[in-house]
Design a protein around this motif. Structure first.
Motif, PDB file in Angstrom:
ATOM      1  N   ARG A 281       0.749  -1.298   0.099  1.00 38.90           N
ATOM      2  CA  ARG A 281      -0.118   0.089   0.001  1.00 38.90           C
ATOM      3  C   ARG A 281       0.800   1.266   0.018  1.00 38.90           C
ATOM      4  N   TYR A 282       2.093   1.214   0.639  1.00 39.29           N
ATOM      5  CA  TYR A 282       2.760   2.511   0.536  1.00 39.29           C
ATOM      6  C   TYR A 282       4.460   2.257   0.066  1.00 39.29           C
ATOM      7  N   GLY A 283       4.726   0.846  -0.147  1.00 38.42           N
ATOM      8  CA  GLY A 283       5.975   1.108  -0.800  1.00 38.42           C
ATOM      9  C   GLY A 283       7.106   0.943   0.235  1.00 38.42           C
ATOM     10  N   ASN A 284       6.712   0.692   1.627  1.00 37.32           N
ATOM     11  CA  ASN A 284       7.723   1.253   2.567  1.00 37.32           C
ATOM     12  C   ASN A 284       7.218   0.580   3.882  1.00 37.32           C
ATOM     13  N   ASP A 285       8.324   0.100   4.658  1.00 33.19           N
ATOM     14  CA  ASP A 285       7.970  -0.622   5.952  1.00 33.19           C
ATOM     15  C   ASP A 285       7.639   0.499   6.913  1.00 33.19           C
ATOM     16  N   LYS A 286       7.681   1.839   6.785  1.00 36.41           N
ATOM     17  CA  LYS A 286       7.588   2.740   7.541  1.00 36.41           C
ATOM     18  C   LYS A 286       6.668   3.692   7.099  1.00 36.41           C
ATOM     19  N   PRO A 287       5.495   3.342   6.498  1.00 34.54           N
ATOM     20  CA  PRO A 287       4.626   4.436   5.856  1.00 34.54           C
ATOM     21  C   PRO A 287       4.330   5.515   6.900  1.00 34.54           C
ATOM     22  N   ASP A 288       4.292   6.646   6.012  1.00 41.01           N
ATOM     23  CA  ASP A 288       3.644   7.919   6.805  1.00 41.01           C
ATOM     24  C   ASP A 288       2.127   7.975   6.428  1.00 41.01           C
ATOM     25  N   ILE A 289       1.346   7.658   7.616  1.00 38.32           N
ATOM     26  CA  ILE A 289      -0.051   7.525   7.167  1.00 38.32           C
ATOM     27  C   ILE A 289      -0.966   8.741   7.410  1.00 38.32           C
ATOM     28  N   ARG A 290      -0.104   9.817   7.633  1.00 36.33           N
ATOM     29  CA  ARG A 290      -0.827  11.154   8.066  1.00 36.33           C
ATOM     30  C   ARG A 290      -1.832  11.770   6.877  1.00 36.33           C
ATOM     31  N   PHE A 291      -1.380  10.985   5.646  1.00 35.62           N
ATOM     32  CA  PHE A 291      -2.028  11.470   4.457  1.00 35.62           C
ATOM     33  C   PHE A 291      -2.155  10.272   3.602  1.00 35.62           C
ATOM     34  N   GLY A 292      -3.104  10.401   2.483  1.00 38.07           N
ATOM     35  CA  GLY A 292      -3.327   9.110   1.773  1.00 38.07           C
ATOM     36  C   GLY A 292      -2.422   8.861   0.374  1.00 38.07           C
ATOM     37  N   MET A 293      -2.840   9.027  -0.643  1.00 42.22           N
ATOM     38  CA  MET A 293      -1.853   8.638  -1.812  1.00 42.22           C
ATOM     39  C   MET A 293      -1.575   7.247  -1.505  1.00 42.22           C
ATOM     40  N   GLU A 294      -2.407   6.291  -1.304  1.00 47.56           N
ATOM     41  CA  GLU A 294      -2.072   5.068  -1.226  1.00 47.56           C
ATOM     42  C   GLU A 294      -1.762   4.430  -2.959  1.00 47.56           C
ATOM     43  N   LEU A 402       8.356   4.910  -5.922  1.00 44.91           N
ATOM     44  CA  LEU A 402       7.094   5.390  -5.715  1.00 44.91           C
ATOM     45  C   LEU A 402       6.992   5.862  -4.322  1.00 44.91           C
ATOM     46  N   SER A 403       7.377   5.273  -3.154  1.00 46.56           N
ATOM     47  CA  SER A 403       7.480   5.898  -1.908  1.00 46.56           C
ATOM     48  C   SER A 403       8.125   7.194  -1.912  1.00 46.56           C
ATOM     49  N   ALA A 404       9.228   7.179  -2.405  1.00 48.05           N
ATOM     50  CA  ALA A 404      10.032   8.411  -2.335  1.00 48.05           C
ATOM     51  C   ALA A 404       9.219   9.431  -2.835  1.00 48.05           C
ATOM     52  N   LEU A 405       8.706   9.024  -3.908  1.00 50.05           N
ATOM     53  CA  LEU A 405       7.897  10.251  -4.758  1.00 50.05           C
ATOM     54  C   LEU A 405       6.519  10.724  -3.856  1.00 50.05           C
ATOM     55  N   ARG A 406       6.043   9.716  -3.487  1.00 51.45           N
ATOM     56  CA  ARG A 406       5.127   9.999  -2.660  1.00 51.45           C
ATOM     57  C   ARG A 406       5.307  11.003  -1.426  1.00 51.45           C
ATOM     58  N   MET A 407       6.331  10.415  -0.834  1.00 52.39           N
ATOM     59  CA  MET A 407       6.710  11.439   0.223  1.00 52.39           C
ATOM     60  C   MET A 407       7.044  12.926  -0.046  1.00 52.39           C
ATOM     61  N   GLU A 408       7.781  13.073  -1.271  1.00 50.04           N
ATOM     62  CA  GLU A 408       8.126  14.309  -1.804  1.00 50.04           C
ATOM     63  C   GLU A 408       6.834  15.001  -2.167  1.00 50.04           C
ATOM     64  N   MET A 409       5.661  14.613  -2.666  1.00 52.90           N
ATOM     65  CA  MET A 409       4.568  15.238  -3.028  1.00 52.90           C
ATOM     66  C   MET A 409       3.922  15.585  -1.890  1.00 52.90           C
ATOM     67  N   ALA A 410       4.025  14.648  -0.829  1.00 47.97           N
ATOM     68  CA  ALA A 410       3.116  15.167   0.523  1.00 47.97           C
ATOM     69  C   ALA A 410       3.865  16.185   1.000  1.00 47.97           C
ATOM     70  N   THR A 411       5.282  16.193   0.888  1.00 47.12           N
ATOM     71  CA  THR A 411       6.095  17.480   1.716  1.00 47.12           C
ATOM     72  C   THR A 411       5.652  18.874   0.804  1.00 47.12           C
ATOM     73  N   LEU A 473       7.064   0.046  15.657  1.00 49.72           N
ATOM     74  CA  LEU A 473       5.947   1.169  15.834  1.00 49.72           C
ATOM     75  C   LEU A 473       6.689   2.416  15.073  1.00 49.72           C
ATOM     76  N   VAL A 474       5.816   2.689  13.883  1.00 47.09           N
ATOM     77  CA  VAL A 474       5.830   3.753  13.151  1.00 47.09           C
ATOM     78  C   VAL A 474       5.146   4.993  13.451  1.00 47.09           C
ATOM     79  N   LEU A 475       5.965   6.203  13.325  1.00 43.91           N
ATOM     80  CA  LEU A 475       5.238   7.366  13.754  1.00 43.91           C
ATOM     81  C   LEU A 475       5.606   8.554  12.606  1.00 43.91           C
ATOM     82  N   ASN A 476       4.369   8.885  11.793  1.00 45.35           N
ATOM     83  CA  ASN A 476       4.743   9.883  11.065  1.00 45.35           C
ATOM     84  C   ASN A 476       5.803   9.620   9.919  1.00 45.35           C
ATOM     85  N   GLY A 477       5.820   8.456   9.437  1.00 49.92           N
ATOM     86  CA  GLY A 477       6.845   7.795   8.372  1.00 49.92           C
ATOM     87  C   GLY A 477       8.276   7.484   9.031  1.00 49.92           C
TER      88      GLY A 477
END
Lengths: 582, 582
Positions: A281-294, A402-411, A473-477
């Motif tokens: 769902r996030y391409g990442n084992d520590k997804p930032d789920i403060r936002f969507g873009m799944e 894609l995870s890197a792109l997702r984080m970049e766009m969220a920023t 435990l993941v917090l904000n990515g």
């Protein structure tokens, strides 16, 4: 005591009192007949006034000599200010000074002691003691203290015992490099500094301590990436007679307590997600789920046309970036350049503009029709006004890209809000991961992690598929904590060492004490460790850990303030039976 | 969770409940038709009963296989015991077992897991994880946790901030030996592990942190005397804008808080005594004032006769040992042998029996009359029934000898009660002490201690007479804390280094960062450090620190459990650019 009150303390109610204050000169304004001085300490700023008519002349003259960061003591009367400053807690009053003592002078500091300083990173590190006078650093250190205190209170109230484990331990060549410490009394032998108190906390469980924690320094002699330190602090925890569920609940409780006490934020039950799901769902084992873009996986709706790039890809996957259809062609081209940077490594990017009228315009219109694009929009959850970004390639790589792109766009979209906290448990991690360099499996967590009982049979047939009783435990990515249920019997531990390429002799030499301990009635146990530096930074709404460490080291592992490491005397080397061999 | 309750929890009110317990088999008694098992965990012991009539046969058979220290889980019903045991909190009930699961077996432990164990020191250290299962060790570790928590709570409530200072610092050849840590990234250079965070806490004061504390590991590579550890824990504290009086009051508050919260003991204001007075009255700078036997200096009333031993002595000094006139001649001879042991080093001992009828009988009746002896009794405070013991010789030596005798007699008389707490501040320590070996003055505390302003002039004329703003907190004859007001200006610090034999270059190389810091507005400051290991042991009413440390090292600095230190790989050495040169 050099003072009766701190500089953050006086209010309108104190008017008329004679007080003594001490602190640093933040700034002074000399109007000739009157001098105002802002006096600063940890607690705040209080305005002093030297008035030719009311302050002894000698004191006024002395006040004229004050420079920035002079340390002074004043005695005077609290008076009401004519022009009040509602921005500072002491802004209703000022001190009419009667006596001024200069406790210590200061030469001109190399940078300004203000929230926005003119000092660069290197200068700030060299004069860290001046940097700490600045509110942002000082407040971070006080914040860190609060997080540590609340952690201790919570765990202690829950029956955990803080036990100090040793710092001078045994070197183990597994994992990262140890710092070693030559022993003078035991010639030619070395201690190692702990990378974590892992084996000791397990021995405490064997010892019946039941619930252990420790806030403890750990050491890793790694080539330092940005924002890593050779010494770092862990909240290290272990419990006996527990299953994974108990650990998750206990430390969810701790994290919820911290968020409430430290940030004033109440958080519902933390969601949980398997490692596989997080990757999907996030391409990442520590997804930032403060936002969507799944992630939307598009293999089934993107590999049926003549577009070779997708057809040859293991995975075609996309995200819908909210309201990014407003990007110009030029901006999109820059985004494509961004994903092609070596740090991200994509070969290219396909995009679909989702127009407000429900139509689509893509960079692959030659191959796909509106119906195809509509399917992609459905799967990625794109709405009119969004921009769908698609990457394709080898599954692991393309997910990371894609995870890197997702984080970049969220920023860019301001979706990574530092005052929003979205914790998440990621569970069911793989036990082993393949290392291309050494061509063998390594423990993903560490060699003491227990495999899921139902997966043990796979150890021989498909080791990469074996799941562990391990969780993060993941917090904000950010991974703020990680742990596992441990192996607690000798046979399974021996099996594990065998699969990790230890000979029985090597296993015994390094971890014989632990395997022996398992023979004397080791209870089931498990635990978790939090990285305190990172945890504090994230709770503090910041990204870099360095400003939450009083005396950090630079990227070469140097303390530039004290100039360490450094050469030592020949005599010292001789006593240690060592020769330097460059 | 493997249990619904701990083994210290169930009471008569729980009768009828179905519970699940887990823990270790303390012991089992097999009466054939019935088996009782004592199940132990950190919280206590609960009795289990397996009854042929009420427990499934399979479970009874399984119970017969249980050995000491097996880890088991049982499910059963809480029932009222027929014969209650009022000595244990759970003694009213037992568990009628329905299900038994063996979680882990145990081979026979090398010593008994009981309060009075049959294991010797070495065996206990090798299997420390088993030793920790024993109540005395387990309770000590829990006690230590409580002391540390209460310390943190108190200081935090008083506005102190716990700041973590670095462990990888710079080697300073002053004082004890450093442990060093070779740096891989900085070739040929070394970090050192801190002997204390002294300079960092001073820099935090320069940085405006105002009130700092830290419970922190420190390291000293000394040849270990009994009951010393190469790594030890300090409660390290520092305050700015304070004078000695403020420090004494603050940390008297902390100590009083600990005595109250941890020991339930309320203590009045702590007495204070100068170093000179302590030496005169007790021959010791850390006098145990739980009892009397103060020194009586007898030069004026013992040097007027023909007794050469006294006449040639720098000091004649005695103590009145209460009710020791009952000692037989043989017992007194043995006491004389005791003071002549090399560990004490007296050349002999003169004694005076204080008879019940008011007469005296001494070992020097040839030289002194009843009047002389009565004077001695007055000065030493001897009463009828007491025994006066006199030593003579060089002042420093004879004081140390008589102090040893005083402590020995107090121990024999049971006056050193572990549940009585007699704290004492010793103040006005000398700044410097002469070192016979190096033929120069050393800092008695450390080079950052400030001299008393009125004594500074003596630095050039009579350095040994200069007093420092330094103080020790003494508890029951042990130094539990020590500190000083620090130098906070560059000129005085340079003067101090000069008197300690540093060249200006050496001072700059080693402590340049601190002297530089003093140029940027260093506030007056001072602090204290407590030895936590010792403090905990004394509050716990014990003498040896080792049983308050989870994983202590032996007198050769070895951890015999994990077998550290040990050899490291050649590859590791090579990476560190080191060669072993035995």
């Amino acid at each position: 005591m050099y003072r009766t009150h701190s500089n953050g303390e006086l209010r309108i109610e104190n008017v008329g009192q004679t007080v003594t204050l001490a602190g640093w000169v933040q700034k002074s304004r000399d109007k000739g007949f009157m001098i105002w001085v802002d006096l600063r300490d940890r607690y705040g700023i209080t305005q002093l006034i030297f008035d030719e008519e009311r302050t002894p002349k000698e004191m006024v003259n002395r006040a004229k000599t004050l420079g920035r960061e002079f340390v002074i003591q004043v005695k005077g009367e609290v008076i009401e200010r004519v022009s009040k400053n509602s921005n500072m807690p002491t802004g209703d009053v000022e001190i009419l000074v009667k006596e001024l003592t200069i406790l210590n002078k200061s030469i001109v500091p190399p940078f300004t002691i203000e929230d926005q300083t003119d000092g660069g990173d290197e200068l700030r590190m060299k004069y860290r003691y001046l940097d700490i006078r600045r509110n942002p650093v000082k407040n971070n250190l006080m914040f860190r203290h609060k997080v540590a205190m609340e952690t201790r209170k919570y765990l202690s109230d829950e029956g955990f015992i803080e036990v100090e484990t040793p710092y001078l331990i045994k070197s183990t060549p597994e994992g990262a490099r140890d710092f070693v410490v030559p022993s003078r009394m035991n010639e030619g032998q070395f201690y190692a500094l702990p990378q974590s108190p892992q084996t000791f906390k397990q021995l405490l469980m064997v010892g019946g301590m039941d619930k252990y924690f420790q806030i403890v320094k750990c050491f890793r002699d790694e080539d330092l990436r940005a924002d890593r330190q050779p010494e770092f602090t862990q909240i290290d925890c272990e419990m006996a007679f527990v299953e994974q569920e108990d650990i998750l609940n206990t430390f969810e409780g701790l994290t919820r307590h911290l968020l409430k006490e430290v940030n004033g934020v109440e958080v519902d039950k933390f969601p949980r997600m398997s490692f596989d799901e997080a990757m999907r769902r996030y391409g990442n084992d520590k997804p930032d789920i403060r936002f969507g873009m799944e992630f939307g996986e598009l293999n089934e709706v993107a590999k049926h046309k003549d577009f070779g790039v997708f057809n040859n890809a293991e995975l075609v996957v996309g995200i819908a970036v909210p309201e990014a259809n407003s990007y110009t062609r030029k901006e999109i081209d820059k985004l494509i350049d961004w994903v092609k940077r070596p740090q991200v490594g994509a070969l290219g990017m396909v995009y679909v503009r989702c127009n407000e009228d429900g139509t689509y315009k893509s960079s692959v219109d030659k191959f796909y029709d509106q119906n195809d694009l509509a399917n992609w929009a459905t799967i990625t959850g794109a709405k009119p006004g969004d921009l769908i970004c698609l990457l394709s390639g080898e599954t692991d790589k393309v997910r990371a890209q894609l995870s890197a792109l997702r984080m970049e766009m969220a920023t860019r979209l301001g979706l990574r809000k530092s005052n929003v906290f979205a914790p998440l448990w990621v569970v069911d991690f793989p036990l082993l991961e393949w290392d291309e360099e050494t061509k063998r499996y390594h423990a993903m967590h560490h060699p003491f992690t227990s495999p899921k009982p139902q997966d043990i049979a796979l150890l021989d047939t498909d080791p990469g598929k074996v799941r562990a009783n391990a969780y993060d435990l993941v917090l904000n990515g950010n991974e703020i904590g990680g742990g596992s249920i441990r192996i607690h019997d000798k046979a399974t531990q021996a099996l594990m060492f065998n699969h990790l390429g230890f000979t029985p002799e090597k296993a015994k030499e390094q971890f014989g004490f632990l395997m022996n301990a398992f023979e004397f009635g080791a209870p089931p146990h498990g635990g978790i460790a939090f990285g305190l530096d990172r945890l504090v930074a994230i709770l503090g709404g910041q990204e870099t850990i360095r400003d939450f460490i009083a005396f950090p080291k630079n990227n070469s592992g140097r303390d530039v303030m004290i100039d360490a490491p450094s050469a030592i005397d020949d005599e010292q080397l001789k006593e240690l039976n060592l020769k330097i061999d460059l």
